[in-house]
Design a protein around this motif. Sequence first.
Motif, PDB file in Angstrom:
ATOM      1  N   SER A   3      -0.780   0.825 -10.932  1.00 22.28           N
ATOM      2  CA  SER A   3      -0.022   0.331 -12.221  1.00 22.28           C
ATOM      3  C   SER A   3       2.184   0.772 -11.276  1.00 22.28           C
ATOM      4  O   SER A   3       2.650  -0.266 -12.711  1.00 22.28           O
ATOM      5  N   LEU A   4       2.968   1.297  -9.777  1.00 27.33           N
ATOM      6  CA  LEU A   4       3.182   0.640  -9.283  1.00 27.33           C
ATOM      7  C   LEU A   4       3.843  -1.114  -8.833  1.00 27.33           C
ATOM      8  O   LEU A   4       2.424  -1.191  -9.072  1.00 27.33           O
ATOM      9  N   SER A   5       4.535  -0.816  -9.013  1.00 28.71           N
ATOM     10  CA  SER A   5       4.623  -2.913  -8.487  1.00 28.71           C
ATOM     11  C   SER A   5       4.859  -2.550  -7.490  1.00 28.71           C
ATOM     12  O   SER A   5       4.457  -1.998  -6.456  1.00 28.71           O
ATOM     13  N   ASP A   6       4.267  -3.882  -6.373  1.00 26.42           N
ATOM     14  CA  ASP A   6       4.094  -4.304  -5.127  1.00 26.42           C
ATOM     15  C   ASP A   6       5.073  -3.721  -4.187  1.00 26.42           C
ATOM     16  O   ASP A   6       5.020  -2.998  -3.559  1.00 26.42           O
ATOM     17  N   GLU A   7       5.928  -3.900  -4.805  1.00 33.91           N
ATOM     18  CA  GLU A   7       7.692  -3.379  -3.735  1.00 33.91           C
ATOM     19  C   GLU A   7       7.209  -1.799  -3.614  1.00 33.91           C
ATOM     20  O   GLU A   7       7.721  -1.430  -2.944  1.00 33.91           O
ATOM     21  N   LYS A   8       6.998  -0.937  -5.288  1.00 33.50           N
ATOM     22  CA  LYS A   8       7.794   0.522  -5.048  1.00 33.50           C
ATOM     23  C   LYS A   8       6.559   0.863  -4.045  1.00 33.50           C
ATOM     24  O   LYS A   8       6.066   1.799  -3.360  1.00 33.50           O
ATOM     25  N   LEU A   9       5.147   0.394  -3.952  1.00 39.14           N
ATOM     26  CA  LEU A   9       3.890   0.774  -3.975  1.00 39.14           C
ATOM     27  C   LEU A   9       4.483   0.526  -2.186  1.00 39.14           C
ATOM     28  O   LEU A   9       3.865   1.852  -1.465  1.00 39.14           O
ATOM     29  N   GLU A  10       4.741  -0.465  -1.722  1.00 45.21           N
ATOM     30  CA  GLU A  10       4.848  -0.901  -0.366  1.00 45.21           C
ATOM     31  C   GLU A  10       6.240   0.212   0.554  1.00 45.21           C
ATOM     32  O   GLU A  10       6.040   0.666   1.590  1.00 45.21           O
ATOM     33  N   LYS A  11       6.948   0.101  -0.174  1.00 39.32           N
ATOM     34  CA  LYS A  11       8.032   1.308   0.049  1.00 39.32           C
ATOM     35  C   LYS A  11       7.804   2.993   0.180  1.00 39.32           C
ATOM     36  O   LYS A  11       7.357   4.002   1.009  1.00 39.32           O
ATOM     37  N   LEU A  12       6.617   3.361  -0.968  1.00 44.13           N
ATOM     38  CA  LEU A  12       6.013   4.911  -0.639  1.00 44.13           C
ATOM     39  C   LEU A  12       5.270   4.962   0.863  1.00 44.13           C
ATOM     40  O   LEU A  12       5.250   5.514   0.827  1.00 44.13           O
ATOM     41  N   ILE A  13       4.710   3.645   0.675  1.00 42.99           N
ATOM     42  CA  ILE A  13       3.695   3.808   1.779  1.00 42.99           C
ATOM     43  C   ILE A  13       4.138   3.539   3.089  1.00 42.99           C
ATOM     44  O   ILE A  13       3.842   4.805   3.841  1.00 42.99           O
ATOM     45  N   LYS A  14       5.258   2.980   3.287  1.00 40.45           N
ATOM     46  CA  LYS A  14       6.671   2.709   4.663  1.00 40.45           C
ATOM     47  C   LYS A  14       7.267   4.873   5.112  1.00 40.45           C
ATOM     48  O   LYS A  14       6.240   4.989   6.331  1.00 40.45           O
ATOM     49  N   ASN A  15       7.568   4.962   3.395  1.00 39.60           N
ATOM     50  CA  ASN A  15       7.540   6.662   3.563  1.00 39.60           C
ATOM     51  C   ASN A  15       6.414   7.376   4.387  1.00 39.60           C
ATOM     52  O   ASN A  15       6.762   8.101   4.997  1.00 39.60           O
ATOM     53  N   ILE A  16       5.250   7.159   3.854  1.00 34.39           N
ATOM     54  CA  ILE A  16       4.326   7.732   4.342  1.00 34.39           C
ATOM     55  C   ILE A  16       3.632   7.740   5.223  1.00 34.39           C
ATOM     56  O   ILE A  16       3.496   8.468   6.961  1.00 34.39           O
ATOM     57  N   GLU A  17       4.035   6.606   6.061  1.00 38.88           N
ATOM     58  CA  GLU A  17       3.934   6.337   7.691  1.00 38.88           C
ATOM     59  C   GLU A  17       4.326   6.629   8.571  1.00 38.88           C
ATOM     60  O   GLU A  17       4.736   6.826   9.439  1.00 38.88           O
ATOM     61  N   ASN A  18       5.708   7.455   7.657  1.00 43.92           N
ATOM     62  CA  ASN A  18       6.881   8.319   8.849  1.00 43.92           C
ATOM     63  C   ASN A  18       6.221   9.631   9.335  1.00 43.92           C
ATOM     64  O   ASN A  18       6.367   9.970  10.331  1.00 43.92           O
ATOM     65  N   PHE A  19       5.017  10.068   8.950  1.00 44.76           N
ATOM     66  CA  PHE A  19       4.172  11.331   9.740  1.00 44.76           C
ATOM     67  C   PHE A  19       3.367  10.976  10.578  1.00 44.76           C
ATOM     68  O   PHE A  19       2.331  10.449   9.940  1.00 44.76           O
ATOM     69  N   ASP A  20       3.065  10.793  11.691  1.00 43.03           N
ATOM     70  CA  ASP A  20       3.061  10.794  12.839  1.00 43.03           C
ATOM     71  C   ASP A  20       1.142  10.774  12.640  1.00 43.03           C
ATOM     72  O   ASP A  20       0.633  10.425  12.779  1.00 43.03           O
ATOM     73  N   TYR A  21       1.230  12.144  11.591  1.00 42.45           N
ATOM     74  CA  TYR A  21       0.182  12.893  12.277  1.00 42.45           C
ATOM     75  C   TYR A  21      -0.679  12.645  10.483  1.00 42.45           C
ATOM     76  O   TYR A  21      -1.729  12.759  10.705  1.00 42.45           O
ATOM     77  N   VAL A  22      -0.219  11.646   9.954  1.00 37.61           N
ATOM     78  CA  VAL A  22      -0.897  11.051   8.811  1.00 37.61           C
ATOM     79  C   VAL A  22      -1.248  10.005   9.347  1.00 37.61           C
ATOM     80  O   VAL A  22      -0.491   9.043   9.725  1.00 37.61           O
ATOM     81  N   THR A  23      -2.921  10.069   9.042  1.00 42.17           N
ATOM     82  CA  THR A  23      -3.527   8.921   9.878  1.00 42.17           C
ATOM     83  C   THR A  23      -4.004   8.001   8.309  1.00 42.17           C
ATOM     84  O   THR A  23      -4.583   6.653   9.105  1.00 42.17           O
ATOM     85  N   THR A  24      -4.454   8.645   7.281  1.00 40.72           N
ATOM     86  CA  THR A  24      -5.684   7.372   6.601  1.00 40.72           C
ATOM     87  C   THR A  24      -4.662   7.499   5.604  1.00 40.72           C
ATOM     88  O   THR A  24      -4.180   9.181   4.622  1.00 40.72           O
ATOM     89  N   LEU A  25      -4.682   6.678   4.056  1.00 40.41           N
ATOM     90  CA  LEU A  25      -3.822   6.490   2.920  1.00 40.41           C
ATOM     91  C   LEU A  25      -4.655   6.337   1.813  1.00 40.41           C
ATOM     92  O   LEU A  25      -5.849   5.495   2.725  1.00 40.41           O
ATOM     93  N   ARG A  26      -5.122   7.293   0.970  1.00 44.72           N
ATOM     94  CA  ARG A  26      -6.412   6.758   0.211  1.00 44.72           C
ATOM     95  C   ARG A  26      -5.848   6.627  -1.218  1.00 44.72           C
ATOM     96  O   ARG A  26      -5.195   7.207  -1.894  1.00 44.72           O
TER      97      ARG A  26
END
Length: 312
Positions: free
Chosen positions: A148-171
Amino acid sequence: MSQWSQQARKVLKGAKISNDFFNTQAFQECNFPIKIPLEYAQLIDQDNPNDPLLKQVMPQAKIEKSGFTQEPLQDEDNSPVAGLIHKYSNRVLLITSQVCAIHCQYCFRQNFNYTQHDAISNWPEIERYISQDTNINEVILSGGDPLSLSDEKLEKLIKNIENFDYVTTLRIHTRSLVVIPSRITDYLAKILAKTRLKVVLVTHINHANEISEAFSKNIAKIENVTFLNQSVLLSGVNDDIGSLKQLSLKLFEVGILPYYLHMLDQVSGSENYLVSAEKATQLHLQLQAQLSGYLVPRLVRDEGKSSKTWLL
């Protein structure tokens, strides 16, 4: 009458179902606002009061059954930081949105306090929490519905999660894609394709009739993603072998593997949807006998433990 109740009447215009229903006690006593997106409503057989799609979104007559509560999973008890739920050792769940495209009357989070639990507004605290636990290798986006988030907000959130090197999976757990197939934009597909994270997209589809031509066409835009589906076993909706078998076959046809078949989370107001464990077991054994193993979802119950309880 709420705006969503008016919308429900509008999208089901001319159907004797809606004309009769809005005068019933079940409608008058409904605490969870009716919300039906147009793309989903168009799939409903308006001449069938027992249509399996209609039954998911229209309140049922109230009955008394023990064991039903306002918060069956007690998610807030497992929320060390607002907007984050940490029940399982290696993964955290983020409440990424307060909004869902559809209100399913069996939703276990229909009474959840979303005003305090919002991952985006509480991101600094969430970021600190995840940064202190390198055992977390998977982040789950839930809600509401994260899409329900916009593509832009979702993209920003995913980029923030990518900053954790030990996080490998997004569900990503979502019902939006099947109830509003137009939500599957080219840009959404691009976002999911370019992240360094392994993406698991878990759809929530309960009946084969929900899988429209538009959904089948649009879901093909999303590539290099693992597609899984979780369903809820619901009385009068999919609690027969024909419905469950057809759902698994149709999911596979569009590239989605059946993952979980959930027993009902016993939230107050969903009593009419309850299927007994005995019947669920019988149905699951029939599925095993009639389908290849990879098409048989795991029968589970969420008991608030450190993992789902596997019934079969």
